[in-house]
Scaffold this motif. Structure first.
Motif, PDB file in Angstrom:
ATOM      1  N   PHE A  55       0.485  -0.751  -0.056  1.00  0.00           N
ATOM      2  CA  PHE A  55      -0.211  -0.066   0.098  1.00  0.00           C
ATOM      3  C   PHE A  55       0.581   1.323   0.524  1.00  0.00           C
ATOM      4  N   PHE A  56       2.095   0.994   0.569  1.00  0.00           N
ATOM      5  CA  PHE A  56       3.117   2.732   1.371  1.00  0.00           C
ATOM      6  C   PHE A  56       3.474   3.218  -0.847  1.00  0.00           C
ATOM      7  N   ALA A  57       3.975   1.758  -1.084  1.00  0.00           N
ATOM      8  CA  ALA A  57       5.007   1.990  -2.601  1.00  0.00           C
ATOM      9  C   ALA A  57       3.810   2.316  -3.341  1.00  0.00           C
ATOM     10  N   ALA A  58       2.269   2.020  -3.863  1.00  0.00           N
ATOM     11  CA  ALA A  58       1.311   2.104  -4.332  1.00  0.00           C
ATOM     12  C   ALA A  58       0.824   3.768  -3.919  1.00  0.00           C
ATOM     13  N   GLU A  59       1.101   4.177  -3.282  1.00  0.00           N
ATOM     14  CA  GLU A  59       0.532   5.617  -2.589  1.00  0.00           C
ATOM     15  C   GLU A  59       0.957   6.503  -2.861  1.00  0.00           C
ATOM     16  N   THR A  60       2.358   5.721  -2.632  1.00  0.00           N
ATOM     17  CA  THR A  60       4.026   7.312  -2.609  1.00  0.00           C
ATOM     18  C   THR A  60       3.985   7.134  -4.235  1.00  0.00           C
ATOM     19  N   GLY A  61       3.679   6.643  -4.756  1.00  0.00           N
ATOM     20  CA  GLY A  61       3.706   6.871  -6.516  1.00  0.00           C
ATOM     21  C   GLY A  61       2.600   6.924  -7.215  1.00  0.00           C
ATOM     22  N   LEU A 120       9.352  13.200   0.164  1.00  0.00           N
ATOM     23  CA  LEU A 120       8.321  12.323   0.621  1.00  0.00           C
ATOM     24  C   LEU A 120       7.986  11.847  -1.259  1.00  0.00           C
ATOM     25  N   VAL A 121       8.507  11.480  -2.049  1.00  0.00           N
ATOM     26  CA  VAL A 121       8.374  10.691  -2.970  1.00  0.00           C
ATOM     27  C   VAL A 121       9.595  10.681  -4.198  1.00  0.00           C
ATOM     28  N   PRO A 122       9.180   9.933  -4.761  1.00  0.00           N
ATOM     29  CA  PRO A 122      10.131   9.771  -5.691  1.00  0.00           C
ATOM     30  C   PRO A 122       9.533  10.539  -7.240  1.00  0.00           C
ATOM     31  N   ARG A 123      10.810  11.058  -7.759  1.00  0.00           N
ATOM     32  CA  ARG A 123      10.527  11.818  -8.188  1.00  0.00           C
ATOM     33  C   ARG A 123      10.496  11.444 -10.241  1.00  0.00           C
ATOM     34  N   GLU A 124      10.203  11.836 -10.921  1.00  0.00           N
ATOM     35  CA  GLU A 124      10.695  11.203 -12.344  1.00  0.00           C
ATOM     36  C   GLU A 124      11.284  12.222 -12.881  1.00  0.00           C
ATOM     37  N   PRO A 125      12.011  11.982 -14.170  1.00  0.00           N
ATOM     38  CA  PRO A 125      12.571  12.674 -14.972  1.00  0.00           C
ATOM     39  C   PRO A 125      11.597  13.960 -15.550  1.00  0.00           C
ATOM     40  N   LEU A 126      12.180  14.695 -16.249  1.00  0.00           N
ATOM     41  CA  LEU A 126      10.732  16.505 -16.059  1.00  0.00           C
ATOM     42  C   LEU A 126      10.380  15.993 -18.103  1.00  0.00           C
ATOM     43  N   TRP A 178      17.599   1.846  -6.932  1.00  0.00           N
ATOM     44  CA  TRP A 178      17.420   2.260  -5.958  1.00  0.00           C
ATOM     45  C   TRP A 178      17.981   3.570  -5.144  1.00  0.00           C
ATOM     46  N   GLY A 179      19.059   4.044  -5.629  1.00  0.00           N
ATOM     47  CA  GLY A 179      19.205   5.828  -5.585  1.00  0.00           C
ATOM     48  C   GLY A 179      17.613   7.006  -5.061  1.00  0.00           C
ATOM     49  N   ALA A 180      16.874   6.469  -6.153  1.00  0.00           N
ATOM     50  CA  ALA A 180      15.218   7.302  -6.121  1.00  0.00           C
ATOM     51  C   ALA A 180      14.845   7.644  -4.958  1.00  0.00           C
ATOM     52  N   PRO A 206      13.396   9.295   0.178  1.00  0.00           N
ATOM     53  CA  PRO A 206      11.344   9.403   0.154  1.00  0.00           C
ATOM     54  C   PRO A 206      11.605   8.573   1.733  1.00  0.00           C
ATOM     55  N   TYR A 207      11.644   6.844   1.805  1.00  0.00           N
ATOM     56  CA  TYR A 207      11.716   5.854   2.323  1.00  0.00           C
ATOM     57  C   TYR A 207      12.205   6.121   3.564  1.00  0.00           C
ATOM     58  N   GLY A 208      13.585   7.104   3.271  1.00  0.00           N
ATOM     59  CA  GLY A 208      14.195   7.190   5.238  1.00  0.00           C
ATOM     60  C   GLY A 208      13.528   8.070   5.329  1.00  0.00           C
ATOM     61  N   ALA A 209      12.708   9.362   4.652  1.00  0.00           N
ATOM     62  CA  ALA A 209      11.458   9.874   5.375  1.00  0.00           C
ATOM     63  C   ALA A 209      10.462   9.495   6.636  1.00  0.00           C
ATOM     64  N   TRP A 210      10.003   8.344   5.376  1.00  0.00           N
ATOM     65  CA  TRP A 210       9.040   8.408   6.435  1.00  0.00           C
ATOM     66  C   TRP A 210       9.033   7.354   7.077  1.00  0.00           C
ATOM     67  N   ALA A 211      10.403   6.227   6.835  1.00  0.00           N
ATOM     68  CA  ALA A 211      10.659   5.322   8.351  1.00  0.00           C
ATOM     69  C   ALA A 211      10.930   6.169   9.426  1.00  0.00           C
ATOM     70  N   ALA A 212      11.564   7.494   9.605  1.00  0.00           N
ATOM     71  CA  ALA A 212      11.488   8.418  10.678  1.00  0.00           C
ATOM     72  C   ALA A 212      10.207   8.790  11.316  1.00  0.00           C
ATOM     73  N   MET A 213       8.762   9.139  10.523  1.00  0.00           N
ATOM     74  CA  MET A 213       7.681   9.104  11.056  1.00  0.00           C
ATOM     75  C   MET A 213       7.610   7.992  11.512  1.00  0.00           C
ATOM     76  N   MET A 214       7.563   6.647  10.687  1.00  0.00           N
ATOM     77  CA  MET A 214       7.150   5.570  11.480  1.00  0.00           C
ATOM     78  C   MET A 214       7.544   4.708  12.369  1.00  0.00           C
ATOM     79  N   LEU A 215       9.145   5.339  12.588  1.00  0.00           N
ATOM     80  CA  LEU A 215      10.107   5.167  14.237  1.00  0.00           C
ATOM     81  C   LEU A 215       9.277   5.985  15.176  1.00  0.00           C
ATOM     82  N   LEU A 216       9.004   7.226  15.121  1.00  0.00           N
ATOM     83  CA  LEU A 216       8.058   7.892  15.661  1.00  0.00           C
ATOM     84  C   LEU A 216       6.906   7.553  16.519  1.00  0.00           C
ATOM     85  N   LEU A 217       6.403   6.832  15.321  1.00  0.00           N
ATOM     86  CA  LEU A 217       4.595   6.146  15.504  1.00  0.00           C
ATOM     87  C   LEU A 217       4.997   5.070  16.324  1.00  0.00           C
ATOM     88  N   TYR A 218       5.787   4.538  16.236  1.00  0.00           N
ATOM     89  CA  TYR A 218       6.057   2.611  17.080  1.00  0.00           C
ATOM     90  C   TYR A 218       5.867   3.241  18.195  1.00  0.00           C
TER      91      TYR A 218
END
Length: 244
Positions: A85-91, A115-121, A146-148, A152-164
């Motif tokens: 769900f997370f990957a689908a809602e992110t992209g 918070l989201v991966p970006r596509e080339p313009l 992986w770099g893209a 975003p996942y690092g930013a969301w992981a920090a929020m998830m740690l706070l939620l846990y």
């Protein structure tokens, strides 16, 4: 160490069963089968042998509880319970944006770039397209970008740690009221709690002072009725799996 090994094992097995085999959803349940199985295996393979030879190398009840809690918390993350769900809602807001829904005008300005991966313009850009490839698959000879996804996942992981942390703190605040004053039974916790006793005989067995299910004549793992129930359930599950 055993808990971390169990978490790594789940991160390998759960995506394979969910996305490749598309079989039993190991993460879509309240009491995870994977955490129960890992605890069960440790009790049988580790503690049973240690208890047999009377050594002090066995896992204590606290050790087994820690392994169970670690695998239970990590169980839903790599599978359909969370990451799908997370990957689908992110992209999704970028992949399914059209001229008709005008998401680019009404939705995209409110999504933080980090918070989201970006596509080339540019449409013809040779840069990786992480969102598009998530839905359409990797092109031939292309590597997973992986770099893209790391930022975003690092930013969301920090929020998830706070939620846990928030949920664990809430459990700590409510534990005494629920467990000691209101005497709530916590039925989902009873099975793993009984399994943590291992195969050691219960002092006073046969006098109704054990921790086993029913009359309390012995530990759960030494109770023939427990093995009969687990065997019947396992046989029926295997039969249904072969039928499908």
């Amino acid at each position: 160490v055993l808990g971390l090994c169990g978490v790594v094992l789940l991160c390998k097995i759960v995506p394979f069963t969910d996305y490749v085999l598309q079989g039993t959803r190991l993460t879509l349940n309240v009491l995870p089968f994977t955490a129960i199985f890992i605890t069960f295996a440790l009790v049988l393979l580790c503690n049973a042998l240690v208890w047999r030879f009377k050594t002090r190398l066995g896992l204590t009840r606290q050790d087994l509880a820690l392994v169970f809690c670690m695998t239970m918390v990590a169980n839903h993350i790599p599978g359909h319970g969370f990451i799908a769900f997370f990957a689908a809602e992110t992209g999704g807001p970028y992949q399914f944006a059209t001229a008709e829904n005008r998401w680019e005008q009404w939705l995209h300005p409110f999504i933080r770039a980090e918070l989201v991966p970006r596509e080339p313009l540019e449409p013809d850009s040779p840069e990786p397209r992480p969102v598009q490839w998530l839905y359409t698959g990797l092109p031939a000879n292309a590597a997973i970008p992986w770099g893209a996804w790391l930022k975003p996942y690092g930013a969301w992981a920090a929020m998830m740690l706070l939620l846990y942390g928030l949920m664990f703190a809430a459990c700590g605040l409510l534990r005494r009221q629920w467990a000691e004053h209101e005497k709530l039974p916590f039925p989902l916790a009873q099975i793993p709690a009984e399994m943590l006793g291992g195969l050691e005989p219960v002092p006073g067995a046969g006098m109704g002072t054990g921790t086993g299910i029913g009359t309390g004549t012995d530990s759960f793992m030494r109770d023939p009725r427990a093995w009969a129930g687990m065997g019947l359930t396992f046989a029926l599950s295997c039969w249904n799996a072969m039928e499908n």
